[in-house]
Design a protein around this motif. Structure first.
Motif, PDB file in Angstrom:
ATOM      1  N   LYS A  38       0.866  -1.467   0.078  1.00 55.80           N
ATOM      2  CA  LYS A  38      -0.168   0.394   0.417  1.00 55.80           C
ATOM      3  C   LYS A  38       0.646   1.273  -0.261  1.00 55.80           C
ATOM      4  N   THR A  39       0.115   2.416  -0.383  1.00 58.60           N
ATOM      5  CA  THR A  39       0.780   3.717  -0.403  1.00 58.60           C
ATOM      6  C   THR A  39      -0.069   4.605  -0.357  1.00 58.60           C
ATOM      7  N   THR A  40       0.351   5.707   0.411  1.00 54.90           N
ATOM      8  CA  THR A  40      -0.106   7.021   1.410  1.00 54.90           C
ATOM      9  C   THR A  40      -0.583   7.737   0.210  1.00 54.90           C
ATOM     10  N   ALA A  41      -0.092   7.552  -1.072  1.00 52.33           N
ATOM     11  CA  ALA A  41      -0.306   8.594  -2.799  1.00 52.33           C
ATOM     12  C   ALA A  41      -0.615   7.828  -3.542  1.00 52.33           C
ATOM     13  N   PRO A  42      -1.259   6.718  -3.520  1.00 53.07           N
ATOM     14  CA  PRO A  42      -1.847   6.168  -4.503  1.00 53.07           C
ATOM     15  C   PRO A  42      -1.919   5.984  -5.993  1.00 53.07           C
ATOM     16  N   LYS A  43      -2.229   7.532  -5.800  1.00 58.26           N
ATOM     17  CA  LYS A  43      -2.500   8.504  -7.562  1.00 58.26           C
ATOM     18  C   LYS A  43      -1.022   8.866  -8.407  1.00 58.26           C
ATOM     19  N   ARG A  44       0.430   8.614  -7.253  1.00 60.42           N
ATOM     20  CA  ARG A  44       1.476   9.137  -7.843  1.00 60.42           C
ATOM     21  C   ARG A  44       1.716   7.909  -8.175  1.00 60.42           C
ATOM     22  N   TYR A  45       1.711   6.715  -8.128  1.00 60.69           N
ATOM     23  CA  TYR A  45       2.701   5.248  -8.090  1.00 60.69           C
ATOM     24  C   TYR A  45       1.692   4.372  -8.545  1.00 60.69           C
ATOM     25  N   VAL A  83       2.485  -0.246  -8.429  1.00 57.89           N
ATOM     26  CA  VAL A  83       3.297  -0.641  -8.263  1.00 57.89           C
ATOM     27  C   VAL A  83       2.504  -1.815  -9.012  1.00 57.89           C
ATOM     28  N   ARG A  84       3.897  -2.808  -9.431  1.00 54.16           N
ATOM     29  CA  ARG A  84       2.670  -3.864 -10.188  1.00 54.16           C
ATOM     30  C   ARG A  84       4.241  -5.027  -9.857  1.00 54.16           C
ATOM     31  N   PRO A  85       4.182  -5.784  -9.015  1.00 49.22           N
ATOM     32  CA  PRO A  85       2.891  -6.077  -8.896  1.00 49.22           C
ATOM     33  C   PRO A  85       1.997  -5.984  -6.919  1.00 49.22           C
ATOM     34  N   ASN A  86       1.448  -5.600  -7.056  1.00 49.48           N
ATOM     35  CA  ASN A  86       1.281  -4.754  -5.739  1.00 49.48           C
ATOM     36  C   ASN A  86       0.577  -5.629  -5.099  1.00 49.48           C
ATOM     37  N   CYS A  87       0.365  -7.068  -5.385  1.00 51.20           N
ATOM     38  CA  CYS A  87       0.102  -8.080  -4.087  1.00 51.20           C
ATOM     39  C   CYS A  87       0.174  -9.866  -4.693  1.00 51.20           C
ATOM     40  N   GLY A  88       0.708 -10.193  -4.229  1.00 50.48           N
ATOM     41  CA  GLY A  88       0.726 -11.921  -4.077  1.00 50.48           C
ATOM     42  C   GLY A  88       1.017 -13.001  -3.697  1.00 50.48           C
ATOM     43  N   GLU A  89       1.825 -14.113  -3.886  1.00 47.24           N
ATOM     44  CA  GLU A  89       2.217 -15.460  -2.448  1.00 47.24           C
ATOM     45  C   GLU A  89       3.807 -15.565  -3.355  1.00 47.24           C
ATOM     46  N   LEU A  90       4.588 -15.364  -2.226  1.00 51.72           N
ATOM     47  CA  LEU A  90       5.879 -16.197  -2.025  1.00 51.72           C
ATOM     48  C   LEU A  90       5.620 -17.603  -1.744  1.00 51.72           C
ATOM     49  N   ILE A 106       9.592  -6.225  -7.384  1.00 47.86           N
ATOM     50  CA  ILE A 106       7.621  -5.158  -7.170  1.00 47.86           C
ATOM     51  C   ILE A 106       8.900  -3.756  -8.033  1.00 47.86           C
ATOM     52  N   SER A 107       7.955  -3.255  -8.661  1.00 46.60           N
ATOM     53  CA  SER A 107       7.994  -2.251  -9.180  1.00 46.60           C
ATOM     54  C   SER A 107       7.456  -1.129  -9.333  1.00 46.60           C
ATOM     55  N   VAL A 108       8.353   0.045  -8.619  1.00 50.29           N
ATOM     56  CA  VAL A 108       7.149   1.122  -8.352  1.00 50.29           C
ATOM     57  C   VAL A 108       7.606   1.787  -9.354  1.00 50.29           C
ATOM     58  N   ILE A 109       6.579   2.760  -9.224  1.00 49.66           N
ATOM     59  CA  ILE A 109       6.810   3.632 -10.522  1.00 49.66           C
ATOM     60  C   ILE A 109       6.492   5.094 -10.341  1.00 49.66           C
ATOM     61  N   LEU A 110       6.549   5.851 -10.068  1.00 47.50           N
ATOM     62  CA  LEU A 110       6.241   7.395  -9.724  1.00 47.50           C
ATOM     63  C   LEU A 110       6.280   8.234 -10.751  1.00 47.50           C
ATOM     64  N   GLN A 111       4.803   8.470 -10.950  1.00 48.09           N
ATOM     65  CA  GLN A 111       4.173   8.994 -11.954  1.00 48.09           C
ATOM     66  C   GLN A 111       5.363  10.949 -12.322  1.00 48.09           C
ATOM     67  N   PRO A 112       4.968  11.281 -13.645  1.00 50.52           N
ATOM     68  CA  PRO A 112       5.975  12.598 -13.552  1.00 50.52           C
ATOM     69  C   PRO A 112       4.890  13.790 -13.194  1.00 50.52           C
ATOM     70  N   PHE A 113       5.813  14.344 -12.067  1.00 53.99           N
ATOM     71  CA  PHE A 113       4.949  15.535 -11.406  1.00 53.99           C
ATOM     72  C   PHE A 113       5.961  17.104 -11.228  1.00 53.99           C
ATOM     73  N   ASP A 114       5.577  18.172 -10.927  1.00 55.22           N
ATOM     74  CA  ASP A 114       6.313  19.101 -10.426  1.00 55.22           C
ATOM     75  C   ASP A 114       6.635  19.281  -9.249  1.00 55.22           C
ATOM     76  N   TYR A 115       8.477  18.792  -9.150  1.00 55.33           N
ATOM     77  CA  TYR A 115       9.393  18.694  -8.148  1.00 55.33           C
ATOM     78  C   TYR A 115       8.823  19.650  -6.688  1.00 55.33           C
ATOM     79  N   ASP A 116       9.151  19.419  -5.721  1.00 52.41           N
ATOM     80  CA  ASP A 116       8.147  20.021  -4.684  1.00 52.41           C
ATOM     81  C   ASP A 116       9.792  19.837  -3.663  1.00 52.41           C
ATOM     82  N   ALA A 117       9.576  20.853  -3.206  1.00 50.73           N
ATOM     83  CA  ALA A 117      11.276  20.361  -2.077  1.00 50.73           C
ATOM     84  C   ALA A 117      10.243  19.880  -0.745  1.00 50.73           C
ATOM     85  N   ASN A 118       9.824  20.549  -0.353  1.00 52.93           N
ATOM     86  CA  ASN A 118       9.081  20.404   0.637  1.00 52.93           C
ATOM     87  C   ASN A 118       8.090  18.844   0.726  1.00 52.93           C
ATOM     88  N   GLU A 119       7.720  18.770  -0.031  1.00 51.20           N
ATOM     89  CA  GLU A 119       6.683  17.485  -0.499  1.00 51.20           C
ATOM     90  C   GLU A 119       8.109  15.887  -0.091  1.00 51.20           C
TER      91      GLU A 119
END
Length: 240
Positions: A46-53, A55-62, A70-83
């Protein structure tokens, strides 16, 4: 969410996911999960910012000793140092009880039926790193060099392909000419064969006609001899 029991999976990186800018394009990082035990373990992320990331796969069994990336891809955005460092990820895991944790089909793991006391939590924070000016320039130079190499390779491949097409067309022309020549030779052979067959039929017909004439002459001579003989016998009777 505080960890209830110690996390059983090995998570790499264990505490922080790093994303390197610039963030004008999607940025990917990898999270590795490894199951060191002899039992099957289920996981979900899970993530606190699901619209920004993404995640594949985000669940499964080992399975036992099994590992997943797990591939975690951050979507493009305007960088803000405070964030920076505000986003977090939560990795939840549980050791699967094959008797009680699967649904009615006996194959699908059901998270909703798991007692919360069995769930293990691991938190990871996210950090954004903007490259320095020197790194950006170096990256641009590498990109330009790569683009130049790709363009050169593309031009070379295009020239090579053009040459191959030209050679293929020349070979096609030669094959067409040879095909026409073969057809002409075949027609000539067919013509000669028909002439030979016609001549044979002509010779055979003449021979058959000669044979018929010869047989007719023999028949006539035999008949004539018989008539002469009969006349001689009749004449002899009258003489004596």
């Amino acid at each position: 969410m505080s960890s209830k029991i110690e996390q059983i999976l090995f998570i790499e990186p264990p505490h922080e996911l790093k994303f390197k800018g610039p963030f004008t394009e999607p940025v990917q990082t990898i999270m590795s999960l490894k199951n060191p035990c002899e039992k099957k373990v289920a996981f979900k992320i899970k993530t606190t910012a699901p619209k920004r990331y993404c995640v594949r796969p985000n669940c499964g069994e080992l399975g036992p000793k099994e590992k997943a990336e797990i591939s975690v891809i951050l979507q493009p955005f305007d960088y803000d140092a405070n964030e920076r460092n505000k986003h977090k990820f939560l990795v939840q895991t549980v050791v699967i009880d094959p008797v009680t944790d699967y649904g009615e089909d006996g194959k699908t793991f059901q998270w909703r039926d798991v007692d919360e006391g069995r769930i293990m939590d691991s938190k990871l924070k996210c950090s954004f790193e903007m490259p320095t000016v020197e790194q950006l320039l170096e990256s641009k130079n590498i990109h330009d060099d790569t683009t130049a190499v790709l363009e050169t390779n593309t031009e070379t491949e295009l020239q090579k392909a053009t040459t191959e097409v030209k050679e293929l067309r020349e070979e096609e022309t030669i094959l067409r000419q040879e095909n026409i020549k073969l057809k002409e030779e075949l027609l000539q052979l067919q013509y000669e064969l028909k002439n030979q067959q016609s001549q044979k039929r002509s010779v055979g017909g003449s021979q058959h006609l000669d044979m018929q004439n010869r047989n007719a002459n023999i028949t006539f001579m035999v008949g004539l001899a018989i008539v002469v003989a009969l006349l001689g016998i009749i004449a002899g009777k009258y003489v004596f």
